[in-house]
Design an enzyme around this catalytic site. Structure first.
Site, PDB file in Angstrom:
ATOM      1  N   GLY A  27      -1.887 -12.791  -6.996  1.00 43.84           N
ATOM      2  CA  GLY A  27      -1.219 -11.297  -7.129  1.00 43.84           C
ATOM      3  C   GLY A  27      -2.136 -10.879  -7.941  1.00 43.84           C
ATOM      4  O   GLY A  27      -1.826 -10.345  -9.284  1.00 43.84           O
TER       5      GLY A  27
ATOM      6  N   GLN B  75      -0.384  -4.191 -10.210  1.00 44.23           N
ATOM      7  CA  GLN B  75       0.780  -4.115 -11.489  1.00 44.23           C
ATOM      8  C   GLN B  75       0.801  -5.117 -12.601  1.00 44.23           C
ATOM      9  O   GLN B  75       0.500  -4.401 -13.357  1.00 44.23           O
ATOM     10  CB  GLN B  75       2.197  -3.191 -10.924  1.00 44.23           C
TER      11      GLN B  75
ATOM     12  N   ASP C 297      -6.525 -12.254  -5.831  1.00 43.66           N
ATOM     13  CA  ASP C 297      -5.858 -11.967  -4.496  1.00 43.66           C
ATOM     14  C   ASP C 297      -6.080 -11.900  -3.750  1.00 43.66           C
ATOM     15  O   ASP C 297      -6.908 -12.513  -3.057  1.00 43.66           O
ATOM     16  CB  ASP C 297      -5.775 -10.530  -4.768  1.00 43.66           C
TER      17      ASP C 297
ATOM     18  N   ARG D 109      -7.127  -9.847  -1.518  1.00 51.05           N
ATOM     19  CA  ARG D 109      -8.529  -9.297  -1.428  1.00 51.05           C
ATOM     20  C   ARG D 109      -8.458  -8.491  -3.062  1.00 51.05           C
ATOM     21  O   ARG D 109      -7.738  -8.077  -3.281  1.00 51.05           O
ATOM     22  CB  ARG D 109      -8.593  -8.664  -0.303  1.00 51.05           C
TER      23      ARG D 109
ATOM     24  N   TYR E 154      13.890 -10.358  -0.851  1.00 51.22           N
ATOM     25  CA  TYR E 154      13.632 -10.225  -2.561  1.00 51.22           C
ATOM     26  C   TYR E 154      14.171 -11.619  -3.430  1.00 51.22           C
ATOM     27  O   TYR E 154      13.440 -12.221  -3.784  1.00 51.22           O
ATOM     28  CB  TYR E 154      12.865  -9.582  -2.855  1.00 51.22           C
TER      29      TYR E 154
HETATM   30  C1  AKB Z   1      11.411  -4.236  -7.430  1.00 52.48           C
HETATM   31  O1  AKB Z   1      12.008  -3.238  -7.464  1.00 52.48           O
HETATM   32  O2  AKB Z   1      11.876  -4.776  -6.447  1.00 52.48           O
HETATM   33  C2  AKB Z   1      10.395  -4.731  -9.019  1.00 52.48           C
HETATM   34  C3  AKB Z   1      12.202  -5.458  -9.715  1.00 52.48           C
HETATM   35  C4  AKB Z   1      13.015  -5.000 -10.194  1.00 52.48           C
HETATM   36  O3  AKB Z   1      11.568  -7.412  -9.894  1.00 52.48           O
HETATM   37  N1  AKB Z   1      10.159  -3.601  -9.411  1.00 52.48           N
END
Ligand code: AKB
Length: 317
Positions: free
Chosen positions: A10, A14, A36, A38, A143
């Site tokens: 990755g 950022q 990454d 690409r 996530y």
């Molecule tokens: C997100 O907003 O998903 C990320 C994080 C806080 O992990 N920047």
């Protein structure tokens, strides 16, 4: 160390784009391999690039062998807002990708692995202010769930296989070199681009939505300090709480207006508001401070001044 070679996944994202430069300064340009899925057309780097889909464990083994990799920084992940658009894909990238890295690291004798976590591991029932290191953690984004599972796997690989895995729970990261992609905290970066362009910003969070944030130089320094700390100082192998500042869209607007008085903002909260509402407003990072000496340098005012100064520099292409 002279024979250490670093692989970053990755690396065009950022954090990856800046962390790879910092690692190159530490280990030397020839000892950092960036990967990454690409390389973006406009991505400038002096470092060796290899294409890598983190779901392809065979390719990862090939790169580890080819470059005699000793350390892996695994940054590839789908962030909170993007993850909600395709939860199963986010789970696959975040979990299978991480387990590929852990497994290759274990089997190939990798010395150290960095796997970032996030404030997204917390949930609606977590205490909002000065969120402790150990507390209720019921994340409700894919996530966040994957990052929490990743924390458990990190500790598992450390305890069971003695793999030196280290991790930080990053807050929202603000930077000007490479834009973030798909996060809930991205507004705190987007707002600067609009302000500098003399445009109004429509914020997807409401004006009093406080979130923990950090300026990129602090995030990079925290990562390097954690990874370079003697092993006996690292008491937490899941992930450390990490903190620098906390502000709302209204407060960052006020900070920007000190430099650009004509800047205007409006608010139109969307699905990301619910994600932000489930996260802490501020973080207690005393374990990081006590164990390996963490101390942030940038607050809202100092970060805003630096962001505006750097974004105001015209790019020569
Ligand atoms: C997100 O907003 O998903 C990320 C994080 C806080 O992990 N920047």
């Amino acid at each position: 160390m002279p024979n250490d070679t670093i692989l970053i996944t990755g690396a065009c994202g950022q954090i990856g784009s800046e962390l790879s430069q910092a690692l190159a300064q530490h280990y030397g340009n020839n000892n950092v391999i960036i990967t990454d899925i690409r390389k973006p057309d406009n991505f400038q780097t002096d470092l060796a690039f290899e294409a890598l889909n983190v779901l392809d464990g065979g390719r990862l083994v090939e790169l580890v062998q080819k470059h005699k990799i000793t350390h892996i920084y695994h940054l590839a992940a789908v962030l909170s807002a993007s993850g909600e658009q395709d939860p199963l894909f986010a789970w696959q990238i975040n979990m299978e990708g991480m387990l590929n890295v852990m497994q290759v690291a274990r089997e190939r004798g990798i010395k150290q692995v960095y796997h970032p976590s996030s404030i997204a591991v917390f949930g609606h029932d977590t205490p909002k202010n000065d969120t402790p290191q150990y507390t209720l953690m019921n994340p409700n984004t894919v996530y966040g769930i994957s990052k929490l599972a990743g924390e458990r796997w990190s500790e598992y690989y450390f305890q069971k296989y003695k793999l030196d895995v280290r991790s930080l729970r990053y807050p929202g990261i603000i930077s000007y070199k490479t834009p973030p992609g798909g996060g809930t905290t991205d507004y705190a970066v987007d707002i600067f681009y609009k302000a500098i362009a003399g445009k109004k910003y429509e914020c997807f969070l409401h004006e009093n939505s406080y979130l923990p944030m950090m300026y990129m130089p602090d995030a990079i320094r925290a990562t390097l300090e954690l990874m370079n700390a003697p092993s006996d100082k690292i008491k937490i192998r899941s992930a450390y709480n990490l903190s620098a500042m906390s502000f709302s869209p209204k407060e960052i607007t006020q900070a920007i207006k000190k430099h650009i008085p004509e800047f205007r903002i409006s608010y139109k909260p969307d699905f990301r508001q619910n994600i932000a509402d489930s996260w802490p407003q501020s973080i207690d990072d005393s374990s990081a401070r006590n164990d390996w000496g963490w101390k942030p340098e940038y607050d809202l005012e100092k970060m805003t001044e630096d962001m505006i100064a750097n974004l105001a520099i015209p790019t020569t292409v």
